[in-house]
Motif scaffolding. Structure first.
Motif, short mmCIF file in Angstrom:
data_model
loop_
_atom_site.label_atom_id
_atom_site.label_comp_id
_atom_site.label_asym_id
_atom_site.label_seq_id
_atom_site.Cartn_x
_atom_site.Cartn_y
_atom_site.Cartn_z
N ARG B 267 -8.35 -12.56 -7.44
CA ARG B 267 -7.49 -12.51 -6.25
C ARG B 267 -6.98 -11.10 -5.96
NH1 ARG B 267 -5.35 -16.25 -3.09
NH2 ARG B 267 -5.89 -18.12 -4.21
N GLY B 268 -6.69 -10.33 -7.00
CA GLY B 268 -6.19 -8.97 -6.78
C GLY B 268 -7.29 -7.93 -6.62
N TYR B 269 -8.53 -8.37 -6.55
CA TYR B 269 -9.68 -7.46 -6.39
C TYR B 269 -9.72 -6.40 -7.51
CZ TYR B 269 -10.26 -9.31 -1.64
OH TYR B 269 -10.46 -10.12 -0.55
N ASP B 270 -9.16 -6.71 -8.67
CA ASP B 270 -9.21 -5.78 -9.79
C ASP B 270 -10.54 -5.98 -10.51
OD1 ASP B 270 -9.01 -4.44 -12.19
OD2 ASP B 270 -6.90 -4.95 -12.49
N ALA B 271 -11.38 -4.95 -10.45
CA ALA B 271 -12.76 -5.11 -10.91
C ALA B 271 -12.88 -5.27 -12.43
CB ALA B 271 -13.61 -3.92 -10.45
N MET C 1 8.16 -3.63 5.81
CA MET C 1 6.76 -3.90 5.50
C MET C 1 6.11 -2.62 4.94
SD MET C 1 4.16 -6.13 7.87
CE MET C 1 4.06 -5.05 9.25
N LYS C 2 5.53 -2.73 3.77
CA LYS C 2 4.93 -1.55 3.15
C LYS C 2 3.46 -1.39 3.58
CE LYS C 2 3.95 1.52 -0.23
NZ LYS C 2 4.18 2.93 -0.11
N HIS C 3 2.73 -2.50 3.58
CA HIS C 3 1.32 -2.45 3.95
C HIS C 3 1.00 -3.62 4.89
CE1 HIS C 3 0.87 0.23 0.53
NE2 HIS C 3 1.30 -0.70 -0.29
N LEU C 4 -0.10 -3.50 5.62
CA LEU C 4 -0.63 -4.68 6.30
C LEU C 4 -2.06 -4.86 5.83
CD1 LEU C 4 -0.39 -7.00 8.29
CD2 LEU C 4 -1.25 -5.49 10.07
N LEU C 5 -2.25 -5.83 4.94
CA LEU C 5 -3.55 -6.02 4.32
C LEU C 5 -4.21 -7.31 4.78
CD1 LEU C 5 -2.48 -5.05 0.70
CD2 LEU C 5 -3.41 -3.57 2.48
N SER C 6 -3.39 -8.31 5.03
CA SER C 6 -3.92 -9.64 5.31
C SER C 6 -2.91 -10.38 6.17
CB SER C 6 -4.13 -10.39 3.99
OG SER C 6 -4.18 -11.78 4.23
N ALA C 115 -4.00 -0.03 -1.69
CA ALA C 115 -2.56 -0.27 -1.67
C ALA C 115 -2.00 -0.49 -3.07
CB ALA C 115 -2.25 -1.48 -0.79
N HIS C 116 -2.78 -1.12 -3.94
CA HIS C 116 -2.21 -1.58 -5.20
C HIS C 116 -2.77 -0.95 -6.47
CE1 HIS C 116 0.22 -4.47 -3.14
NE2 HIS C 116 -0.83 -5.00 -2.55
N ALA C 117 -3.77 -0.07 -6.35
CA ALA C 117 -4.36 0.47 -7.58
C ALA C 117 -3.47 1.54 -8.21
CB ALA C 117 -5.75 1.04 -7.29
N ASP C 121 0.77 6.48 -2.73
CA ASP C 121 1.90 5.68 -2.29
C ASP C 121 2.06 5.65 -0.77
OD1 ASP C 121 2.74 8.33 -3.61
OD2 ASP C 121 4.23 8.07 -2.09
N ALA C 122 1.03 6.04 -0.05
CA ALA C 122 1.08 5.93 1.41
C ALA C 122 1.00 4.46 1.83
CB ALA C 122 -0.08 6.71 2.02
#
Lengths: 176, 446, 317
Positions: B267-271, C1-6, C115-117, C121-122
């Motif tokens: 779900r988090g697309y963490d490979a 709102m930080k991101h718009l992903l879905s 966004a999450h890796a 931090d943009a």
């Protein structure tokens, strides 16, 4: 934390009536008047002043609102807020005398933003500023043409304007 | 110090005994007194298991040394309690000739951390077109008995039939990566509601199950042995159960990650959670655990698949398939099978040591921890509790799916052929292990 | 709102709020000066790993109307095609001072990853990721539906009571996914129509009604018929036998279009395959909102950029 009431509902009504008269007196020639309130309470005050003006000189003025959210210079410092609607009367503002109306004049930044926003809508003959309360502490070279009440305050004090149409009560309070 | 005395271990989790190791073999068990030339290992509270055997390891050497080498991979193996690993053939060059398999085998001997038994490719270059030189690899010093195109499926039915028949000539077994290629073109994760929602191409269970169904029928038809790699679905379990009931010579493995993890992790697309076959549903995990408990699935194999960081730090579709698993395998087994009461330690010893050794025709694991047997021993602290992290890894790559997961148990010591490779939870230095292993070989020869 | 992903992440209130802000943005379009100073001093990067001129132009124009500095980074012919990773590219853009990254990528989950890796931090705005989502397209579709339905009285409203039929290649469509989540959040009744080969697995768990044939869905007198783009190449992978058969079974032919109610909107995310999923009669009719969708796209993107980028940095946490 006791709030002191500095204007009661009757005081507010009187102040607005006085402003309406002053606006009319100050109008030289036969310029068209457009009252533009700055949301939320400025819009309410603009409508009330315009109604008074219309009673005295029917058909010479119109009213709208001018949202300044997208022109603020402190956007990056505050949480994002949704803009309020801007309503410009159909005749537009070109060559009109625009009276900006707000509830409290403080740093002057809101008015600065309003002037910027106004410029994007057209070119008025003149722009005036009417406020219910001027509490001082200007950070920009801006002053009001019409003031309901000058209210010297300290920056730590909180001045609140409440209007019947928005808040259910009609008063201006100051609290430490 | 010429010997080891393991004191107070609980053998296979059953009886408390001491174990004396001399000359690479178990010299005695029972209540023993330490002798002057012995190093004593206090194993109070520890479970003694036979050295673990992994039938499915990617050591990456030759060609993939950026992610793993024979040395780093066997160190990871030792840290996980393994004393033997079967090294998959998908290296570069591919292990499809006697030359390559002998080289890999020799590296294992030289380093001494674990016995390395190379797996030979079924087809030249894993291309699925011509059989590789199976006989030459079988007769080489590497004594290859397991053949696999792992990473790819031997999908051509005729080729699979011939391979089964031909390998049988050399007492070998085909370890099939069951994946119908057309049904899995571009496949990224388990096909289901989640793949539909995430917009990732699905890897349907039927792509695995249809190949297994075909292969068990081919095994029946040819009378040859078939081993099914990394079974991942409840449906595959049903097919294998049916085949075994018919007396077909099929064995099957499950990976630790398929016993614990589910597709939800995508779900988090963490490979880090991208693996082939993919993580499946809860129902599959349950069926796999039950199948391992009832013997339908014979063994646990890690499919340890190291990858460099950049192969995982990218979008899911671009990332490589696979996860490392040697160090974490036994803790995952303790967590999923022992603590749930589905397997005993003795049964874990079977599915992780004697049974994989038997499938791979690896000698010395049939009667472990008995007098005269080769000294391959793993000491486990079953009371250890911890949150897994990349700091627990000893290989070259860090693509573990367990970072942040609580796992039970820890490997305290590993003894490979009489040589301690792990003591008190720490790997011994490579030069000490290599020279001790060399001495042991000398002695065995002399 | 930080991101718009879905669009899955949007609740009704937030979604309606975005549409309302887009109304404000739309108002600025007929003023003397269209530009707003709102994002002065902010840098918006368009990071496009996939060709899409219309989406890129729409985002560029939205950011420029808000006075942001715009850097457009097209991956074709850049260092990205020479093997530089998404991570390296993102970190480079961050080092250049990007406040927001608008990303279009062929891989599902690319925006989520950015966004999450933990690389940057943009703010990240998903402009289409693989076959996953395209949230601003769904928002502009919803905006267009609301505007057609309620006109000047749109503000504050959702899409309750509207019936939307989405037709075509749902399995490969990020537009369809984003629309399904958003439209159902906004209270619309969503119907999907496609042959089974073009329906995603697990569609039965979506908040939609699925039809395999077009007629029964059109017979429901929908308020909106949205035709998805069908790629010709799909027939080579056995999703359907031929373009002709597809058009006959699932295309909005002139006959089917003629049978629609007078107020039914015909939508298409573009670019259209005329004669395949949509006939010219439908595409060029007054029922078609295709051009309005393009115009509204700018307003929606202005609204989203405003919401993401204008706020305080404290709020980002």
């Amino acid at each position: 934390m006791t709030a002191r009431t500095v204007l009661h509902d009757a005081d507010i009504t009187r102040a607005l009536r006085r402003i309406a008269h002053e606006v009319l007196e100050s109008r030289r020639g036969d310029g068209r008047l457009v009252f533009l309130g700055i949301p939320t309470r400025g819009t309410v005050l603009a409508e009330r002043i315009q109604r008074l003006v219309d009673e005295i000189e029917p058909g010479t003025s119109s009213v709208g609102s001018l949202d300044i959210t997208l022109y603020r210079d402190d956007l990056a410092r505050t949480p994002t807020r949704a803009p309020a609607p801007t309503r410009i009367p159909d005749e537009g503002i070109d060559d009109a005398i625009v009276v900006l109306v707000d509830d409290v004049l403080y740093s002057g930044r809101t008015v600065r933003a309003a002037l910027d926003a106004l410029a994007d809508h057209g070119r008025p003959r003149a722009v005036r500023l009417a406020v219910l309360v001027d509490r001082g502490h200007r950070e920009l070279p801006i002053r009001a043409d019409f003031v309901g009440k000058n209210l010297p305050s300290s920056t730590s004090e909180r001045v609140s304007v409440r209007l019947a149409d928005v808040d259910g009560v009609e008063e201006v309070t100051i609290e430490p | 110090m010429t010997g080891l005395l393991i004191r107070g271990a609980t053998l296979l989790g059953e009886t408390r005994e001491d174990i004396r190791i001399r000359g690479g073999r178990i010299a005695a068990t029972g209540r023993l007194n330490a002798e002057l030339d012995e190093r004593v290992i206090d194993a109070d509270g520890l479970v003694a298991l036979p050295g673990l055997v992994d039938l499915h390891t990617h050591l990456r050497e030759p060609g993939g040394e950026a992610s793993e080498t024979v040395l780093t991979g066997t160190r990871a193996a030792a840290a996980g309690g393994y004393t033997a690993v079967f090294a998959m053939a998908n290296t570069s060059p591919v292990a499809d000739t006697a030359g390559v398999v002998e080289q890999v085998h020799a590296l294992g001997l030289q380093h001494g951390f674990a016995t390395v038994r190379p797996i030979g490719a079924v087809t030249v270059g894993l291309e699925g077109e011509r059989l590789s030189e199976i006989g030459a690899m079988a007769r080489s010093r590497a004594e290859v008995r397991v053949f696999s195109d792992d990473g790819r499926c031997v999908h051509d039915a005729l080729l699979m039939r011939r391979a089964l028949e031909y390998v049988a000539t050399f007492d070998g077994v085909i370890a099939q990566h069951a994946q119908e290629p057309r049904l899995t073109e571009g496949a990224q994760m388990n096909e289901g509601a989640l793949s539909g929602e995430l917009g990732l191409a699905g890897w349907p269970a039927v792509a695995e199950e249809s190949i297994i169904a075909r292969d068990v029928l081919l095994a029946q038809h040819t009378g040859a042995r078939l081993h099914v790699c990394h079974v991942s679905t409840a449906g595959s379990v049903e097919v294998i159960r049916w085949a075994k009931a018919r007396g077909i010579a099929v064995t099957a493995e499950v990976t630790p990650h398929h016993l614990l993890l589910t597709e939800e992790l995508a779900r988090g697309y963490d490979a880090r959670f991208k693996v082939n076959p993919p993580l499946r549903r809860d129902d599959d995990v349950r069926a796999l655990r039950e199948a391992l408990a009832d013997g339908t699935i014979d063994i646990v194999a890690t499919d340890h698949a190291p990858h460099p960081a950049e192969a995982k730090e990218c979008t899911w579709a671009e990332a490589a398939f696979g996860m490392v698993g040697l160090e974490s395998a036994l803790p995952v087994l303790q967590t999923t099978m022992i603590e749930t009461g589905m397997l005993t330690w003795e049964q874990v010893a079977r599915v992780m040591s004697s049974a994989p050794a038997a499938i791979g025709r690896l000698n010395g694991y049939a009667d472990p921890l008995t007098e005269g047997a080769p000294a391959n021993v793993t000491l486990v602290d079953p009371a250890a509790r911890g949150t897994w992290s990349t700091g627990d890894l000893r290989g070259r790559s860090t693509n573990t799916p367990y970072a942040g997961v609580d796992l039970a148990g820890a490997i305290v010591s590993t003894v490979h052929g009489g040589v301690a490779t792990v003591l008190d939870g720490a790997l011994r230095p490579a030069d000490e292990v290599a020279s001790a292993a060399a001495r042991q070989r000398e002695a065995a020869r002399g | 709102m930080k991101h718009l992903l879905s669009t899955r992440d949007l609740d009704r209130e937030t979604a309606v709020g975005i549409l309302d802000i887009a109304e404000d943005m739309a108002r600025t379009a007929d003023r003397e000066v269209r530009k707003l100073p709102t994002l002065r001093g902010k840098t918006v990067v368009n990071l496009f790993f996939e060709d899409s001129t219309r989406t890129r132009l729409s985002f560029e124009s939205a950011a420029k109307r808000l006075s942001a500095d715009v850097i457009t980074f097209s991956a074709k012919g850049s260092s990205v095609s020479k093997g530089e990773s998404l991570k390296d590219t993102a970190q480079t853009l961050q080092a250049m001072g990007a406040d927001a990254i608008v990303v279009r990528h062929h891989g599902s989950g690319a925006a989520h990853l950015l966004a999450h890796a933990g690389w940057i931090d943009a703010h990240v705005l998903n402009a289409g990721d693989g076959t996953h989502e395209h949230p601003t397209q769904a928002l502009l579709d919803a905006f267009t539906m609301r505007q057609r339905r309620y006109g000047a009285d749109s503000r504050g409203r959702d899409l309750s009571g509207m019936r939307v039929v989405i037709v075509g290649d749902v399995v490969h469509s990020r537009v369809a996914r984003s629309n399904v989540w958003l439209l159902s959040t906004l209270g619309a009744e969503v119907h999907l129509v496609a042959p089974r080969t073009l329906l995603p697995s697990g569609v039965e768990s979506w908040p939609v009604t699925v039809h395999e044939h077009l007629e029964p869905a059109l017979a429901l007198d929908p308020d909106v018929v949205m035709m998805l783009r069908v790629q010709q190449e799909r027939m080579h992978a056995a999703f359907f036998p031929s373009g002709r058969e597809y058009a006959r079974e699932w295309g909005l032919t002139a006959e089917r279009f003629a049978a629609l109610g007078p107020d039914t909107m015909v939508m298409h995310p573009g670019p259209m395959n005329r004669g395949l999923e949509i006939s010219s009669a439908a595409a060029d009719s007054s029922a078609s909102t295709v051009l309005a969708q393009v115009t509204n796209g700018v307003f929606i993107r202005m609204a989203v950029l405003y919401l993401l980028v204008a706020g305080s940095s404290e709020e980002r946490a």
